[in-house]
Write a protein that holds these residues in place. Structure first.
Motif, short mmCIF file in Angstrom:
data_model
loop_
_atom_site.label_atom_id
_atom_site.label_comp_id
_atom_site.label_asym_id
_atom_site.label_seq_id
_atom_site.Cartn_x
_atom_site.Cartn_y
_atom_site.Cartn_z
N ALA A 187 1.81 31.66 -44.15
CA ALA A 187 0.97 32.62 -44.85
C ALA A 187 -0.50 32.46 -44.52
O ALA A 187 -1.31 33.29 -44.94
N GLY A 188 -0.89 31.41 -43.82
CA GLY A 188 -2.30 31.20 -43.50
C GLY A 188 -2.98 30.19 -44.39
O GLY A 188 -4.21 30.18 -44.48
N ILE A 189 -2.22 29.31 -45.05
CA ILE A 189 -2.79 28.27 -45.89
C ILE A 189 -2.46 26.93 -45.24
O ILE A 189 -1.28 26.56 -45.14
N GLU A 190 -3.48 26.25 -44.77
CA GLU A 190 -3.30 24.93 -44.17
C GLU A 190 -3.83 23.89 -45.14
O GLU A 190 -5.04 23.78 -45.34
N TYR A 191 -2.91 23.17 -45.78
CA TYR A 191 -3.34 22.12 -46.69
C TYR A 191 -4.12 21.06 -45.93
O TYR A 191 -3.81 20.74 -44.77
N GLN A 192 -5.11 20.50 -46.62
CA GLN A 192 -5.83 19.37 -46.06
C GLN A 192 -5.17 18.07 -46.51
O GLN A 192 -4.15 18.07 -47.22
N SER A 193 -5.75 16.96 -46.09
CA SER A 193 -5.08 15.67 -46.24
C SER A 193 -4.77 15.34 -47.70
O SER A 193 -3.82 14.61 -47.98
N GLY A 194 -5.52 15.84 -48.65
CA GLY A 194 -5.29 15.49 -50.04
C GLY A 194 -4.06 16.12 -50.64
O GLY A 194 -3.62 15.72 -51.72
N ASP A 195 -3.46 17.13 -49.99
CA ASP A 195 -2.35 17.86 -50.57
C ASP A 195 -1.06 17.72 -49.76
O ASP A 195 -0.08 18.42 -50.03
N LEU A 196 -1.03 16.83 -48.77
CA LEU A 196 0.14 16.73 -47.89
C LEU A 196 1.13 15.70 -48.40
O LEU A 196 1.50 14.75 -47.70
N LEU A 252 -8.21 31.63 -42.72
CA LEU A 252 -7.53 30.38 -43.03
C LEU A 252 -8.01 29.83 -44.36
O LEU A 252 -9.22 29.74 -44.61
N GLU A 253 -7.05 29.49 -45.23
CA GLU A 253 -7.37 28.90 -46.52
C GLU A 253 -6.86 27.48 -46.54
O GLU A 253 -5.87 27.13 -45.87
N HIS A 254 -7.54 26.61 -47.32
CA HIS A 254 -7.09 25.23 -47.49
C HIS A 254 -6.51 24.98 -48.87
O HIS A 254 -5.97 23.90 -49.13
N LYS A 255 -6.68 25.95 -49.76
CA LYS A 255 -6.09 25.88 -51.10
C LYS A 255 -5.45 27.23 -51.40
O LYS A 255 -5.77 28.24 -50.77
N ILE A 256 -4.60 27.24 -52.39
CA ILE A 256 -3.97 28.49 -52.81
C ILE A 256 -4.92 29.21 -53.76
O ILE A 256 -5.36 28.63 -54.76
N PRO A 257 -5.31 30.46 -53.48
CA PRO A 257 -6.18 31.18 -54.41
C PRO A 257 -5.47 31.45 -55.73
O PRO A 257 -4.27 31.77 -55.76
N ARG A 258 -6.22 31.29 -56.81
CA ARG A 258 -5.65 31.54 -58.14
C ARG A 258 -5.26 33.02 -58.25
O ARG A 258 -5.97 33.90 -57.81
N GLY A 259 -4.11 33.24 -58.89
CA GLY A 259 -3.61 34.58 -59.08
C GLY A 259 -2.52 34.98 -58.11
O GLY A 259 -1.97 36.08 -58.22
#
Length: 1871
Positions: free
Chosen positions: A1217-1226, A1361-1368
């Motif tokens: 979907a275009g969301i690449e988690y960064q190291s804190g969420d893997l 590219l997003e690194h977090k999921i947008p609220r909503g």
């Protein structure tokens, strides 16, 4: 005799006439003769009368009269030599006075020049001196000098004797010299470079040159050349130039040379030396001369470079005299006056004089001795020989100074006074020709001998008298004014000097400047005052000088105009002068005449320029005393009294003012504390406590203060006297009266008790020695003694207490009367009370830390000195009886057999009367012995018993009697009870009158009570204890037996009289139980606690943590903080309606442990996986920390690496979907096998505190599946199914029948219609699909599920590219089942309950399980969460769960964030999803939205509050990824204009407004957009139907204008505003013809269909127009500027030049409706720069700039073009711009095609906006004037609106630029 007298008088007149007769300037003139030149000379008569000029010899000379102006008379004439004959001749010039005939004559002689001579001041020039003037004079043969040589050319030459030396001098023209001006006679010669009769010579080198002068005319070749020798010397002096010394004494000479305007000491120079002329008188060594014998000699300067021939040239020299001393003198320099002041520095000089009076220069060989008082005159420096003392006058006094040399002596007396001071030292005064009032200014001098002399520097400007009072006498013309560099005029300048009368050299000077006022400011004022008091405004007026502002010292002569918005103040002029504030020059004294607030504008008009400033003023009621009225307190020690003050200053909410209160009192005598009251109450109260004997005053001061120095507090003050005294007298009072009908004999002494407690009151009054009543005696100890009958006094036999009656005044307690309250149990015929004031209340005094006098109340005997305590007592006597009083005024008697009610009564006077209102209901009997009333009920009903006392004045006692039965029953109880626990139920009985029945708990059987339980197995009911109940209540106990719900009914009575209560429902619930029961957390991680059981459906559970240092809880989420273990208790609370408090009905406790995370482990379901398969990889902590715990850790850093990147790929579930988690969420990732091989996956973890855990790894083997290559196979994949699953087979032919193969092993079963059921057996089987002519074998393999995999259904894509999921966001996940090789199993699960999920933090994520193993997740709030998705049935499944990290944050790409909107709003939605996402609305009739652009419009509102409209973006139809917005739409119940009042010029006007709901008070725009500019571009003309506009007028003239205008609603997309637009339908000329000079007031109304409207007041002020609109300067000729408009606007115009250095604007004339101005351009006007004329119109609030441009700019550009044609030139000149533009266009097209091609054409929903062609231009100026480049208008901060920048958010709520000053109420308005 008479004739002789007449002749004598005529002779005198004639003599006077001759004496006063007119004369020519020259009676005889000698002029030279030239062959080729005519010499001119001007004759002039000293009286300017009319003369006729003639010549006696026209052949010799001619006479030409000089006429001035247009007169034909001439008092001047030019005489011109006409003859060329070279011999002497004479002609006569006559000047005849036309009116009197008087003739004047002048002899004009013409002759040849015989010789020349030069006139000069010196024949020696000095280097670096100003050039010297050399002037020629000519003479005839007789030696007569010619009158003029003007117009004659001469040859001047310089020659050097030695050609090797450089020239010593040079010629200079007068124009080259900075020290001279060109003489008028030589101006023409200087212009052509010809030398005349006068020349300048400047020395440039030392030496001698010859100057030769000749006449360059052939007719004067016989005249010998004139030769003059001029020497140029160095500018050297000898110091001293003259000196007298003593014999054998020495003096040193110095050689000084002037270079570059400075003296340089060249004594040591080798070029110059000194020489003594007479060596016997003195000898010279170097530069020091020593006296040899008495005499005089010269000291000569010699130049070693000077030739011997030049030594005769006289050079610098000094005179030296050697003499004997004759006299010793003393003097005080520099003034030679022995009167001085402190701080002055002087030289005391002792001088020796020779016999001839010459002053002797004393060397170091001899010395003078001196003596003086050094404390008065301090010595700073002293010469070695003592001849000069340099010092300073230190202090006031007289000192004798004496000196002595040899036998000579001298002395003088020095007088020192205080330092002279003058103030003010600098004075700036206003200069205004319109002000005729003289200005008086007092100067003050101090110090000296106080005898002064005052002087003015210019008596015509300022006069000053002997007392220092200065008066301006300024009468100035324009020519006397000086001008500063900044353009401001210095009208005049003078000084005031004050000097000592005895020594006028000791003086002080004050500078006085007269300047033009430029700015007015109110520097200081008290912004509030009391009624009838004053406001003092310190006004400062400033002038500009030297690029800065300077304040006027005094401006009392200026007339200031005052404008009040409310006339509550008036100006007073008769008052004493106030001390001015800094920079202030005048004080305005305003007297308050009314209470309120006003805005004051102070203005002053100077040369059509209005200088003004405005302030807000407030008037309040004066501070006064409300209580006590006498404003005086009399108190004993230790007692306090409240003092109340009313009015005075209050807090001002429109200013940042702080209300300050201050008190002043004697802290030893009294203690004061303020009483806190409501801020809105206009009173202030203080409690004043006496601490010791004495008198003091309490001062209370209150004022509003501000931090700025401009404001001065107006302090209101009131003073209250306080007397702290000793008690001296005691008085007791009683005022009770009996009835006249009372049969008692001693009525006057009868006292009855009024209260139910048998109390009666005695008033106490204590007075001091002056018989003043003490206002509070609580600190005094009074002993009371009582006696009944003839017995003696007793102290404690009767209960009594003292009390104070307190009045409540504005919420403040005020002690009024002190009372003694007694409680009597029996009556007495003679009751006595004696009171004695014995001492202070020591406990109270100790509490206040007060020490009273000892002994108390002691009085000192003045005769004996002893201290005695006076007796302070008094006595009062009574005859007491009881008051007739019943215990209640109403009683209900329950109707029951043999039941009677007993009511006690007091004795009273013993004489009663009883009366029943109705008989037959109750029987009343008075039992006199028992003192009671016996009531026996007879029937249901109501009656009234009245009991009257015949003696006492108390009111009759009335008893209301009701005979009642049970009318109703109410029950109050908790509706839920835990199993095996009990709750109480309160049953309340009401009588037949709906009143509470007074229940006797000891006789409950009387009421026939019973209860009915519908299901006795669930709960049981019994009677409980009956203590602590209110009237009418009965307590029951309800016990829960089994879980369930049932009803209970309570009953009373039997048969037809039975009454039942409403049924109550009681739930019996299971005990609450907390989960998870056993949890282990890591420091920083969190987990949510949930429960089961408890009351249903709503359970209020409160959690408590045993050890909060180990873990804390917030909203049921436990967060670990440190290692350890703690207990968490959950308590279920319910409100008990019986007690009204929350009670714990169930509770449970669990344990939570916090352990250290020591290592992590990678867990994968497989270690061998086929290529192409995907499996999850999850991190687990050790020991035994699940991903649900690790996923909640903050700032965790996880790094995944693989040894062979080409073998496997690591990604997360949201990557598609275009969301690449960064190291804190893997925490959990996905592993995709790509190519065969062996690979190691490594995970490194770093904790938040920096701790790095040991890396963990797992080895994977990726293999290829076995496939057949040759021969080419026919692929027929078998079905892979899990045990105990159901599949539906479906073929392309509907008549296919399914059955098992004949050799089937029975692993599966199949129905003919294709439903396959797998069993627990693993293996392969074969199913045959059979039709009429075909068979299809279908292989099926049953395998265990190895793991499940959760993947995101790819129905969405983010813009970037997003690194977090947008609220909503809303996501749809698919759960797939996989075998031990990674192959996906086929499944078709209809039962959604086969899946389950768990969240680390619940209640923040909405999860819904759908069919076919899909699960929908809604993320409406920010969270750092983990979700676990697993199978419910995990039989045979090794890895039955998968983990997904949910890291949700607020996104900047989601707009709007607010959820409440109103009708009329236009909303530009913004989403992080791609532009291909579709926008939808759940109700297009309320909110309609364009599906492509996301622009919505609110059309209607919900009538049901809280009901929401959902706007979604994405693939909501397929339940894919989408985002939704919940909107609450409300009615627009307010329409508000941005301004309440405004002006407009008449052409066009837009009144901007906003539609909003009443809760949207901060809303300023109806366009809600994240990027207003981008949104506005996509908006076309928006039709407006939510409101209408109308223009109305109240007067006749206004109604005439209504037909000239059209009012219509509109929406401006770029400003985001709705507005009412006024368009002028006729011409502007027609508008002016109607308006003329009148003020026209109109109202603009905007109304909505629901009747809500708003109005805006408009003042029509037709704007000014300027012709021409721009000025082209072709030459420097003046041009005119015409400004047309109303006369009242033209009179206030301010027309200025943008740069007065190059051009000026002058007023020409004013006509009706037009003003003319002239533009004058100066010679240095630059043609290549832009200027403008600035026109300001305060009346119409216009500022117009008329541009000025030189027309030569274009010509110069054309002349400089290097190319032939203009087209070629323009192409070449702009080639860079063309290339840049081309590149930008190509890039833009490429970007659009690459990124936005999928978007398609943007179409605005016609249903939303209903596009309509507008007849009016959308770019019309919103201010109502023409929007031209040369025009701008002064808006207030509220009305000015700039176009919003692309990067800025629109301020929908609370934009500072949208707030109107007229709406806020802070803008001052004037009448």
């Amino acid at each position: 005799m008479t004739a002789s007298v007449v002749y004598f008088l005529l002779l005198i007149c004639a003599a006077n006439r001759l004496i006063d007769a007119a004369k020519l300037n020259h009676p005889r003139v000698l002029l030279p003769i030239f062959q080729e030149k005519s010499i001119n000379f001007t004759l002039q008569v000293d009286e300017r009368n009319c003369y006729k000029w003639t010549s006696s010899r026209q052949d010799l000379i001619s006479v030409m009269p000089v006429y001035h102006d247009f007169s034909e008379c001439a008092y001047e004439a030019v005489v011109t030599v006409r003859t060329r004959e070279r011999r002497r001749n004479t002609a006569i010039v006559f000047a005849e006075e036309v009116h009197t005939g008087a003739v004047l004559r002048c002899d004009v002689i013409v002759d040849n020049i015989a010789c020349l001579n030069v006139r000069t001041a010196t024949r020696q020039l000095y280097l670096e001196e100003a050039p010297a003037i050399f002037e020629l004079h000519a003479f005839d043969s007789q030696g007569n000098e010619f009158f003029t040589l003007e117009g004659i050319e001469f040859n001047w030459g310089i020659s050097e004797p030695d050609s090797k030396k450089p020239p010593a001098m040079r010629f200079l023209t007068f124009s080259q010299s900075p020290f001279h001006t060109v003489p008028p006679a030589l101006e023409k010669f200087e212009a052509v470079g010809i030398k005349g009769y006068m020349i300048l010579l400047e020395g440039i080198n030392t030496g001698t040159s010859k100057i030769t002068i000749t006449l360059p005319y052939a007719d004067y070749s016989n005249v010998k050349p004139l030769e003059v020798y001029i020497s140029v010397l160095a500018n050297i002096i000898i110091e001293p130039s003259e000196a007298t010394i003593l014999n054998k004494d020495s003096i040193s000479f110095r050689i000084l040379q002037l270079k570059m305007d400075k003296l340089h000491d060249i004594t040591e120079s080798k070029q110059y030396f000194l020489e003594v002329e007479d060596t016997e008188v003195a000898s010279l060594r170097g530069s020091t001369a020593t006296g040899g014998t008495l005499g005089r000699t010269q000291i000569l300067l010699r130049d070693r470079n000077m030739p011997e021939t030049d030594k005769n040239t006289k050079g610098p020299s000094a005179l030296l005299t050697v003499a004997e001393p004759h006299k010793l003198g003393i003097s005080l320099l520099p003034y030679n006056n022995w009167v001085t002041v402190e701080g002055e520095k002087h030289e005391v000089v002792f001088d020796l004089y020779a016999p001839d009076g010459q002053k002797v220069t004393l060397g170091n060989r001899f010395a003078i001795h001196s003596n003086l008082d050094k404390s008065l005159f301090g010595i700073l420096n002293k010469t070695k020989n003592g001849s000069c003392l340099y010092g300073e006058a230190l202090q006031k006094g007289v000192s004798t100074i004496s000196g002595m040399y040899d036998q000579l002596a001298v002395e003088a007396e020095l007088q020192i006074f205080e330092k002279l001071q003058l103030r003010p030292s600098k004075v700036i005064l206003p200069y205004d020709t319109n002000s005729i009032k003289p200005l008086k200014l007092q100067f003050y001098a101090a110090g000296g001998d106080y005898s002064y002399v005052w002087q003015s520097g210019n008596e015509q400007v300022l006069k000053i008298d002997a007392q220092g009072l200065a008066t301006t006498e300024m009468r100035l013309s324009t020519g006397t004014q000086e001008q500063y560099d900044d353009g401001n005029l210095l009208a005049a300048h003078t000084t005031v000097k004050v000097a000592l009368a005895k020594n006028q050299n000791v003086a002080q000077l004050a500078q006085i400047y007269f300047l033009s006022p430029q700015r007015l400011e109110i520097k200081q004022y008290n912004f509030e005052t009391a009624l009838k008091d004053y406001v003092l405004l310190h006004v400062a007026v400033y002038a500009h000088a030297n690029d800065s502002e300077v304040p006027f010292t005094n401006c009392d002569n200026l007339h200031f105009q005052l404008d009040f918005s409310q006339p509550i103040l008036q100006l007073e002029n008769n008052w004493e002068a106030e001390k001015l504030a800094p920079d202030a020059c005048h004080v305005l004294r305003l007297r308050a005449t009314a209470v309120g607030s006003t805005s004051l504008r102070v203005s002053y008009i100077f040369q059509d320029k209005v200088l003004q400033d405005a302030v807000d003023l407030h008037v309040f009621e004066a501070l006064s005393v409300l209580n006590p009225l006498e404003n005086e307190l009399v108190l004993p020690i230790g007692a306090s009294r409240n003092v109340i003050y009313v009015h005075g200053p209050r807090r001002i909410f429109t200013l940042e003012a702080e209300l300050t209160k201050a008190t002043n009192f004697n802290g030893k005598v009294v203690k004061v504390s303020e009483i806190e009251l409501d801020a809105e109450d206009p009173i202030t109260a203080f409690s004043i406590l006496c601490r010791e004997l004495g008198e003091t005053v309490f001062q209370y001061r209150v004022y509003n203060s501000l931090a700025t120095s401009k404001f001065v507090a107006f302090k209101s003050e009131v003073t209250t006297k306080v007397h702290c005294v000793m008690p001296r007298f005691l008085k007791l009072y009683s005022r009770q009266v009996l009835r006249q009908s009372c049969p008692l004999e001693h009525r006057s002494k009868l006292l009855y008790l009024k209260s139910q407690e048998n109390n009666f009151e005695i008033e106490i009054e204590v007075q001091d020695a002056k018989n003043r009543r003490l206002m509070n005696i609580s600190s005094l100890w009074l002993d009371w003694e009582f006696a009944a009958g003839d017995e003696r006094y007793h102290v404690d036999n009767i209960p009594h207490h003292q009390m104070s009656e307190v009045d409540l005044l504005h919420g403040v307690n005020v002690t009024s009367t002190e009372m003694l309250v007694l409680t009597l149990s029996e009556v007495s015929p003679n009751f006595r009370i004696k009171g004695t004031v014995v001492r202070y209340n020591d406990k109270m005094l100790a509490h206040h830390d007060i020490y009273a006098e000892r002994p108390p109340f002691g009085v000192k005997n003045l005769k004996t000195g002893s201290i005695t305590t006076p007796l302070i007592e008094n006595e009062i006597r009574f005859h007491t009886v009881n008051s007739t009083l019943l215990p209640k005024d109403h009683i209900s008697v329950y109707l029951a057999p043999n039941y009677r009610e007993r009511i006690p009564i007091a004795q009273g006077s013993g004489f009663f009367e009883m009366e029943l209102a109705e008989s037959g209901i109750v029987n009343v009997v008075h039992d006199e012995k028992a003192g009671i009333l016996l009531l026996t009920p007879l029937r249901l009903g109501h009656t009234r018993l009245e009991l009257a006392d015949r003696c006492l004045l108390n009111e009759n006692s009335v008893l209301s009697i009701s005979v009642v039965g049970i009318g109703s029953i109410s029950v109050v109880s908790m509706d839920r009870v835990e199993r095996t626990n009990s709750i109480e139920a309160i049953v309340k009985l009401f009588d037949t009158n709906d009143n509470v029945l007074d229940v006797d708990p000891n006789k409950l059987t009387v009421y026939d009570l019973s209860e009915v339980v519908f299901d006795p197995t669930i709960l049981s009911v019994r009677l409980d204890e009956q203590g602590h109940l209110e009237p009418g209540q009965i307590r029951y106990s309800i016990t829960g037996n089994n879980i369930g719900e049932t009803k209970i009914v309570f009953q009373a009575g039997k048969g037809s009289q039975q009454v039942s209560s409403p049924a109550i429902v009681v739930q019996v619930f299971a005990p609450i139980r907390l989960y998870p029961r056993d949890s282990t957390l890591v420091v920083g991680s969190s987990i949510q606690i949930y429960y089961q059981g408890g009351p249903q459906p709503n359970t209020n559970v409160i959690y408590t943590v045993e050890k909060e240092q180990v873990a804390t809880m917030s909203s049921a989420i436990v967060t670990a903080h440190r290692l350890g273990a703690t207990q968490i208790t959950g308590k279920c609370l319910l409100k008990n309606p019986v007690t009204g408090k929350d009670e714990v009905v169930s509770q449970d406790t669990i344990e939570v442990r916090v352990a250290a995370l020591k290592a992590v482990q990678i867990r994968t379901p497989l270690v061998r996986i086929r290529s192409g398969a995907v499996m999850p990889a999850t991190l687990w902590g050790q020991p035994d920390f699940s991903p649900m715990v690790l996923g909640t850790l903050e700032d965790l850093r996880i790094t995944w690496t693989v040894s062979q990147p080409d073998v496997v790929e690591i990604f997360n579930v949201f990557t598609a979907a275009g969301i690449e988690y960064q190291s804190g969420d893997l925490i959990s990732v996905r592993v995709r096998a790509m190519n065969p091989g062996k690979v190691t996956i490594i995970a490194s973890v770093r904790l938040a505190d920096g701790t790095k855990l040991p890396a963990t790894s797992v080895e994977l083997i990726v293999f290829k599946t076995l496939e057949l290559l040759e021969p080419k196979p026919i692929k027929m994949d078998s079905i892979l199914a899990a045990p105990r699953s159901t599949l539906q087979l479906k073929s392309n032919m509907g008549d296919a029948v399914y059955k098992l193969d004949e050799q089937s092993s029975g692993i599966v079963s199949v129905t003919p219609d294709g439903i396959v059921h797998t069993k627990d057996t693993l293996g392969r089987d074969l199913i045959i699909a059979k039709t009429v002519d075909q068979n299809l074998p279908i292989g099926i393999e049953v395998k265990n599920v190895q793991y499940i995999l959760v993947s995101l259904l790819p129905h969405m894509k983010f813009k970037k590219l997003e690194h977090k999921i947008p609220r909503g966001m809303n996501f749809l996940f698919k759960v797939s089942l996989h075998d031990n090789l990674g192959n996906e199993l086929s499944h078709n699960i209809e039962d959604a309950n086969r899946l389950r999920y768990d969240l680390a933090t619940k209640d923040v994520v909405d999860v819904q399980i759908d069919n076919n193993l899909t699960i929908a997740v809604q993320l409406q709030r920010e969270t750092n969460n983990m979700i676990s998705i697993s199978l419910k049935d995990t039989t045979g499944v090794k890895h039955a769960e998968d983990y997904i990290k949910l890291s949700v944050v607020e996104s900047k790409n989601i707009y709007p964030t607010k959820t409440i909107f109103s009708v009329g709003d236009i909303i530009c939605f913004d989403s992080p999803l791609t532009l291909s996402s579709i926008w939808k609305s759940t109700n297009e009739q309320i909110v309609t939205i364009n599906k492509h652009t996301g622009i919505a419009r609110v059309l209607n509102h919900r009538h049901k509050l809280g009901e929401k409209i959902v706007i979604s973006s994405g693939d909501e139809a397929n339940r894919g990824g989408f985002i939704k917005y919940d909107l609450e739409v409300r009615e627009s119940d307010a329409i508000v204009f941005d301004k309440s009042t405004d002006k407009f010029s008449g052409s066009e006007y837009r009144g901007q407004l906003v539609l909003r709901n009443h809760i949207q008070s901060e809303k300023r725009s109806n366009l809600i957009a994240h990027n207003v500019t981008k949104c506005a571009v996509q908006l076309d003309n928006v039709s407006v139907d939510v409101f209408t506009c109308r223009l109305v007028a109240k007067d006749v003239l206004g109604r005439q204008l209504l037909k000239l205008y059209k009012a219509q609603p509109m929406f401006d997309a770029f400003s985001g505003k709705y507005s009412c637009r006024l368009e002028l339908l006729s011409s502007f000329v027609e508008l002016l013809a109607v308006v003329k000079t009148n003020d026209v007031l109109l109202e603009l109304r905007a109304a909505m269909p629901n009747g809500v409207l708003d109005t805006m007041s408009l003042k029509l002020v037709p704007g000014i127009k300027v012709m021409p609109e721009s000025v082209q300067v072709t030459d420097l000729k003046p041009q005119e500027l015409h400004i047309s408009g109303l006369d009242k606007a033209l009179h206030k115009l301010q027309v200025k030049s943008s740069n007065s250095k190059y051009f000026s604007v002058d007023f020409l004339e004013h006509g009706h409706g037009i003003s003319k101005y002239s533009l004058r351009f100066f010679e240095d006007f630059p043609m290549d720069e832009h200027f403008y004329v600035l026109i300001e119109s305060p009346e119409t609030e216009q500022i117009i700039e008329v541009p000025i441009a030189g027309s030569t700019m274009l010509a110069q550009k054309c002349a400089d073009r290097p190319y032939g044609g203009p087209l070629v030139y323009r192409l070449v000149e702009n080639i860079g711009f063309l290339l840049t533009t081309t590149v930008i266009v190509i890039i833009s097209i490429w970007v659009y095609m690459a990124c936005f091609q999928s978007q398609g054409v943007t179409q605005v929903n016609c249903e939303v906006f209903q596009m309509q062609k507008s007849k009016n231009s959308p770019t019309a100026s919103p201010n109502g004037f023409d929007d031209s480049s040369s025009f701008r208008r002064n808006y207030s901060h509220s009305s000015r609106r700039d176009h919003l920048d692309n990067s800025m958010d629109s301020y929908v709520y609370g934009s500072p630029r949208l707030s109107s000053a007229n709406r806020s109420g802070n803008s001052p308005r004037f009448n």
